[in-house]
Design an enzyme around this catalytic site. Sequence first.
Site, PDB file in Angstrom:
ATOM      1  CB  THR A  46      71.933  61.249  27.386  1.00 38.60           C
ATOM      2  OG1 THR A  46      70.519  61.494  27.282  1.00 38.60           O
ATOM      3  CG2 THR A  46      72.232  60.640  28.759  1.00 38.60           C
ATOM      4  CB  CYS A  47      71.895  62.417  22.420  1.00 39.45           C
ATOM      5  SG  CYS A  47      71.205  60.763  22.457  1.00 39.45           S
ATOM      6  CG  ASN A  48      67.379  60.834  24.658  1.00 37.27           C
ATOM      7  OD1 ASN A  48      67.246  60.616  25.854  1.00 37.27           O
ATOM      8  ND2 ASN A  48      67.806  59.910  23.806  1.00 37.27           N
ATOM      9  CB  SER A  92      65.755  55.580  25.594  1.00 36.45           C
ATOM     10  OG  SER A  92      66.652  55.421  26.679  1.00 36.45           O
ATOM     11  CD  GLU A  97      69.344  54.993  24.416  1.00 36.63           C
ATOM     12  OE1 GLU A  97      70.304  54.931  23.648  1.00 36.63           O
ATOM     13  OE2 GLU A  97      68.971  56.022  24.996  1.00 36.63           O
ATOM     14  CD  GLN A 103      74.044  57.815  27.085  1.00 34.92           C
ATOM     15  OE1 GLN A 103      72.883  57.832  27.486  1.00 34.92           O
ATOM     16  NE2 GLN A 103      74.352  58.007  25.812  1.00 34.92           N
ATOM     17  N   GLY A 172      83.244  62.385  15.011  1.00 38.90           N
ATOM     18  CA  GLY A 172      83.233  62.270  16.468  1.00 38.90           C
ATOM     19  C   GLY A 172      83.811  60.945  16.909  1.00 38.90           C
ATOM     20  CB  ALA A 177      81.719  58.115  18.373  1.00 39.70           C
TER      21      ALA A 177
END
Length: 385
Positions: A46-48, A92, A97, A103, A172, A177
């Site tokens: 994931t993004c983190n 998170s 979140e 995800q 995106g 998105a």
Amino acid sequence: MLLCLTASHRTHDFDVLERLSTTSGTVLAQKLLASDGVAGEIVLSTCNRFEIYLDAASAALPVVHGLRGDLVLLQGEEAARHLFGVATGLESVVIGEPEIAGQVRRALNHAESTGSASPLLQRVFSDALQTRRAVRSRTGLGSQRPSLIRLALDLASHRVTDWTNTRVLPAGTGRYAAACPEALRDRGVAEIIVWSPSGRGQDFAVRHGLTLATGHAVAVAAARVDVIVGCSVSPDVVVRPELLDSSCPVTSSAAAQCPIGQVEVHPRRRVIIDLGLPRNVDPRVADLPGVALLDLEAIKLHAPLQHLAVTDDAQALVRDAAAAHADDASAVGPAVSALRAQVGDALEAEIARVHRRYDTETAEKAEAALRHFAGVLLHRPSVRA
């Protein structure tokens, strides 16, 4: 046993996460899955965070230790407790979140479609998602829809005074998105022009009721909007200084960014939000006049603290669920082992009897048939257990 190799915003720099989310993480996952004693694997990126969950025998531990590099290794109940915390949003950047549950589910679905998800991994991921639903129901954690994009918009509000008159360009249209248009509209943003660096944004634009920018219109939109949000899963940088200062070269990541000559750049302050991992935005954009860049590192520094009682209750539920999962696994494990041992003993006795009664060629054929039959007989009850 269940193993987890993890790197996240809590333990590693974003530069490390960015590297793992591209080729190095993929190579590591492939090597681990090909190792002896590894029965299954699920990758959660994931993004983190970047994590690899393994179903592995104890004999595989030396290999896993040798390959893990900087990743933290968790085992057994500790690995399950970590996954349950991830699925509920407790791990998170923005506690609670909702996007993380999707995800986790997509990581499971992908592993199932490729055949890398073992029964153990399927069960622990399913239990994690069930725990997430229980935590949300009993504590309310995750019900208020906090997310990275919403926190980023909060932080951008010190430069954006009137969202209703703000023009925004999300860059995106992938799975990350989807939360962007909703978060923008909740703030009153009416003019949202979406750009798909991959060129596959038509369905996304129609589904969310957005205007799609393609070709020359991308540079025109980028020069005129007040906010750009990078939320692409592309491994390449898609927002470069040239896109914002009118030089607009053709880049390898987006053929849509083609030369159109000089575009009038309005002399006003702009906010560029980068939610991508790997990065969507070239850090050099922060050097442009009037541009403020909010990337994941900056957003993390401002992540709000949640109400301690709610978080503590959620963590208690996660601990109990992980312990119950471990108890169930330890209870069913000996039963499966006993079943397989009993069938194995009977199989070896029968094979010995066959070799005593028949010639070598006949006995070998019979042995192969008996071993195949025993495997078929044991497969379904073992998987169901």
